[in-house]
Design a protein around this motif. Structure first.
Motif, PDB file in Angstrom:
ATOM      1  N   LEU A  48       0.823  -1.205   0.000  1.00  0.00           N
ATOM      2  CA  LEU A  48       0.000   0.000   0.000  1.00  0.00           C
ATOM      3  C   LEU A  48       0.857   1.256   0.000  1.00  0.00           C
ATOM      4  CD1 LEU A  48      -3.102  -0.545   2.331  1.00  0.00           C
ATOM      5  CD2 LEU A  48      -3.007  -0.391  -0.159  1.00  0.00           C
ATOM      6  N   SER A  49       1.898   1.277   0.831  1.00  0.00           N
ATOM      7  CA  SER A  49       2.781   2.448   0.864  1.00  0.00           C
ATOM      8  C   SER A  49       3.482   2.631  -0.476  1.00  0.00           C
ATOM      9  CB  SER A  49       3.808   2.314   1.989  1.00  0.00           C
ATOM     10  OG  SER A  49       3.206   2.425   3.256  1.00  0.00           O
ATOM     11  N   ALA A  50       3.937   1.523  -1.064  1.00  0.00           N
ATOM     12  CA  ALA A  50       4.602   1.604  -2.371  1.00  0.00           C
ATOM     13  C   ALA A  50       3.630   2.098  -3.443  1.00  0.00           C
ATOM     14  CB  ALA A  50       5.173   0.242  -2.747  1.00  0.00           C
ATOM     15  N   GLY A  51       2.419   1.530  -3.452  1.00  0.00           N
ATOM     16  CA  GLY A  51       1.434   1.965  -4.436  1.00  0.00           C
ATOM     17  C   GLY A  51       1.018   3.404  -4.243  1.00  0.00           C
ATOM     18  N   PHE A  52       0.864   3.816  -2.986  1.00  0.00           N
ATOM     19  CA  PHE A  52       0.517   5.201  -2.693  1.00  0.00           C
ATOM     20  C   PHE A  52       1.632   6.131  -3.151  1.00  0.00           C
ATOM     21  CE2 PHE A  52      -1.332   8.187   0.739  1.00  0.00           C
ATOM     22  CZ  PHE A  52      -2.352   8.568  -0.113  1.00  0.00           C
ATOM     23  N   GLY A  53       2.870   5.693  -2.950  1.00  0.00           N
ATOM     24  CA  GLY A  53       4.003   6.485  -3.426  1.00  0.00           C
ATOM     25  C   GLY A  53       4.023   6.616  -4.940  1.00  0.00           C
TER      26      GLY A  53
END
Length: 520
Positions: A48-53
Motif C-alpha cells: 500500500l505504501s509503495a502503491g501510494f508512493g
C-alpha cells in the motif's frame, strides 16, 4: 468500585494513568504503542505504501512540473502552466463523481471500471507524449488532441484518487498518515530519480506508473462490497468550512507555482518540491509521534503557518528565493496529508461515502490551484511581473493564509465534520474508551474471548479478578493474556492501556466519552 457509568472497575485515569495530562508531549507508552502499530501495518500492507508512493509520483510529474507543457499553450500571450488542462479535468471529474452520488446514488465500480482507470491515464500520457515529439501540422487539431489527452489523464487520476481514498477510509486516519508519510518519502526519492533521466524515459515512466499503482492497490486491499456501499444512506451536506480550507490551500500553491515559476525562478524545481514533500512527511511523523496535536492544530496552526512562512520569506528576502518556495511547498504537503487523514476519519467514524468526501473536497483543492494559476498568470500578463509586484502578492498571501487559519480553526469543527455532518445526523456516540478497545481488538484480530479479557486488562483489572468476572481459571486467563500480548507485540498491561489511548487520540475523544477534537 463502580464509576459514574456504573462500571464495576474505575476509569483509566482512576487506574493511575494520566494519559491526557493537559500537556502536548506524548508519553513513552503512547509512542511505543504507536510505533508498534505502525510497524505491524507495514508488515501487513507493505504494497500500500509503495502503491501510494507511485500514485503521488504520477501526480507530481503530471500536475506539478513543467514536463507536460502543450506547445499550443506556449504560443498564447496569456501564459499558463502546462498542467492547467489535466488539472482542470482532474477537478471536474471529482465534481462529476460527487454529483453522481448525491443526485443519482451512483458509485462507479466493477472490474471494467478498475481497468479503465489506469488505461485512460496511460493513454492520455501516450497521446501527449507523441504530440510533444511529433506535433500535428494543423494547430487546432493538435490542440484538441492534446486537450483530449489531458482530459484522459485528469479523469483517470480523479477516479484512482477516490479508490485510494475508499481503501484508506476503511483503514482509518492513523493508518492513512502512516502510508501518507512512507508513500511521500518513497515518491520523493522516485521523483528525483525520474526527473534526472532523459525525457523519453520520463514519459515512459509516466505511462507505466498507473497500471502498476492500480495493481498494488487491488492486490493488497481490494474494495469489498461493504466498502463500496459504505455511507450511501448518509445525508450529504456541503462542507463549507472544509471547502474554504481546501480552496485556500490550492489557491496558495497555484499562485506560488504560476508567479514564481513563470516569473523566472531557476533551479531544479521538481527535485526541490520532492525534497520539501519528503521533509514535510518526516515533520508530520514527528508531530504524530511526539506531540498531542489535533486536526485543528496540525492543519491551521502548523500547516497553514508553514505555507505563510514560505510566502513571508519570498516577500522579505526575494521572490526568487528557493528557500521560500521550499518551505511553502513543505507546508502544502503537510496540510495535504492531514486532509487525507481528515477525509478518512469522516469516512470511517462518521459513516460518509468516499466518493462524496474525497470528490467534493479535492475538487475545491484543485479548483483553488487552477484559480491560483490563472491569478498568477494574470499578474504576469498584466503587470510584466517585477520583484516589487511579486513581493506584494506574496505579502497578500501571508495575510490570506493566516486570516483563514484564524477564522476556520474551531474546536467544533470535528463535531460538524467541517460542515459535512450536522448534529441531528449523528446518534449518541459510544463511550470512547470502549470504542478504543473495540478498534484495537479489530486491528489485531482478537477472538471474542480475547476481546473480553483485553477490555478488562485495559481498565487495569487484575488477572485474578478477570477470571472471577469471566468465570475462567487462572491458567485460561494466563493463556488469553499471553495470546493478546503476542498478537499485539507488547509485554505489559500498561502497554494494553497505551494502545487504547492511542486509538482514543486518533478518535479525538476523552475517556468520559466527550467528543472534542481528533488527536493523531
Amino acid at each position: 468500585m463502580r464509576n459514574e457509568n456504573g462500571s464495576k472497575f474505575g476509569s483509566a485515569a482512576e487506574a493511575g494513568y494520566d494519559h491526557d495530562a493537559r500537556g502536548t508531549v506524548t508519553g513513552w507508552n503512547e509512542r511505543h504503542a504507536m510505533l508498534a502499530s505502525f510497524l505491524r501495518e507495514m508488515r501487513l500492507h507493505p504494497r500500500l505504501s509503495a502503491g501510494f508512493g507511485l500514485f503521488w509520483t504520477w501526480v507530481w510529474l503530471v500536475f506539478q512540473t513543467t514536463l507536460f507543457s502543450p506547445t499550443f499553450l506556449d504560443e498564447l500571450d496569456f501564459i499558463l502552466p502546462g498542467w492547467v488542462v489535466p488539472l482542470s479535468a482532474y477537478a471536474l471529474t471529482f465534481l462529476l463523481l460527487g454529483f453522481l452520488l448525491k443526485l443519482k446514488g451512483i458509485v462507479p465500480q466493477g472490474r471494467w471500471y478498475l481497468v479503465c482507470i489506469p488505461v485512460s491515464m496511460s493513454m492520455g500520457v501516450g497521446l501527449c507524449g507523441m504530440l510533444t515529439y511529433s506535433p500535428l501540422t494543423v494547430f487546432s487539431v493538435n490542440a484538441a488532441v492534446t486537450c483530449f489527452g489531458g482530459l484522459l489523464m485528469g479523469a483517470g487520476t480523479a477516479c484512482l484518487h477516490v479508490e485510494w481514498g475508499r481503501v484508506l477510509g476503511d483503514l482509518g486516519p492513523r493508518t492513512t498518515i502512516l502510508h501518507g508519510v512512507v508513500g511521500t518519502v518513497f515518491a520523493a526519492l522516485l521523483t528525483v530519480l525520474i526527473t534526472f533521466l532523459p525525457d523519453a524515459v520520463v514519459w515512459l515512466a509516466a505511462i507505466v506508473l498507473p497500471p502498476v499503482c492500480m495493481r498494488l492497490l487491488v492486490r493488497d486491499a481490494p474494495a469489498t462490497p461493504a466498502m463500496l456501499s459504505h455511507g450511501l444512506d448518509a445525508p450529504l451536506h456541503i462542507p463549507r468550512r472544509f471547502l474554504v480550507t481546501s480552496f485556500t490551500q490550492g489557491l496558495s500553491f497555484g499562485i506560488a507555482q504560476a508567479v514564481l515559476l513563470l516569473g523566472g525562478v531557476a533551479g531544479p524545481v521538481a527535485a526541490l518540491s520532492a525534497a520539501s514533500f519528503a521533509l514535510s512527511a518526516v515533520a508530520l511523523f514527528v508531530c504524530a509521534l511526539f506531540f498531542r496535536m489535533d486536526f485543528n492544530q496540525l492543519i491551521y496552526q502548523v500547516g497553514f503557518f508553514i505555507m505563510a512562512a514560505g510566502y513571508l520569506i519570498l516577500a522579505v528576502v526575494s521572490p526568487d528565493a528557493l528557500g521560500g518556495l521550499f518551505i511553502h511547498t513543505m507546508g502544502y504537503r503537510f496540510v495535504d496529508i492531514m486532509m487525507w487523514a481528515l477525509c478518512t476519519f469522516l469516512i470511517s467514524q462518521r459513516g460518509l461515502p468516499a466518493n462524496w468526501v474525497f470528490a467534493i473536497t479535492t475538487c475545491f483543492l484543485l479548483l483553488g490551484q487552477v484559480v491560483g494559476a490563472l491569478v498568477g498568470s494574470g499578474v504576469v500578463y498584466a503587470f510584466d511581473i517585477t520583484v516589487h509586484t511579486a513581493r506584494d502578492l506574496a505579502t497578500v498571501m501571508v495575510f490570506v493564509l493566516l486570516g483563514v487559519s484564524l477564522i476556520l480553526s474551531d474546536r467544533k469543527n470535528l463535531q460538524t465534520g467541517w460542515g459535512m455532518v450536522r448534529p441531528g445526523d449523528i446518534e449518541e456516540l459510544p463511550d470512547s474508551f470502549e470504542r478504543g478497545c473495540e478498534l484495537v481488538c479489530r486491528r489485531y484480530d482478537l477472538t471474542a474471548r480475547e476481546q473480553e479479557v483485553f477490555a478488562l486488562l485495559a481498565r487495569n483489572v487484575p488477572r485474578a479478578d478477570i477470571g472471577e468476572v469471566l468465570t475462567l481459571s487462572k491458567e485460561t486467563v494466563k493463556t488469553h493474556v499471553r495470546n493478546i500480548y503476542r498478537k499485539m507485540d507488547i509485554h505489559s498491561q500498561q502497554d494494553v492501556f497505551a494502545a487504547v489511548v492511542a486509538e482514543q487520540r486518533a478518535l479525538g475523544m476523552e475517556e468520559e466519552g466527550e467528543l472534542e477534537e481528533v488527536r493523531i
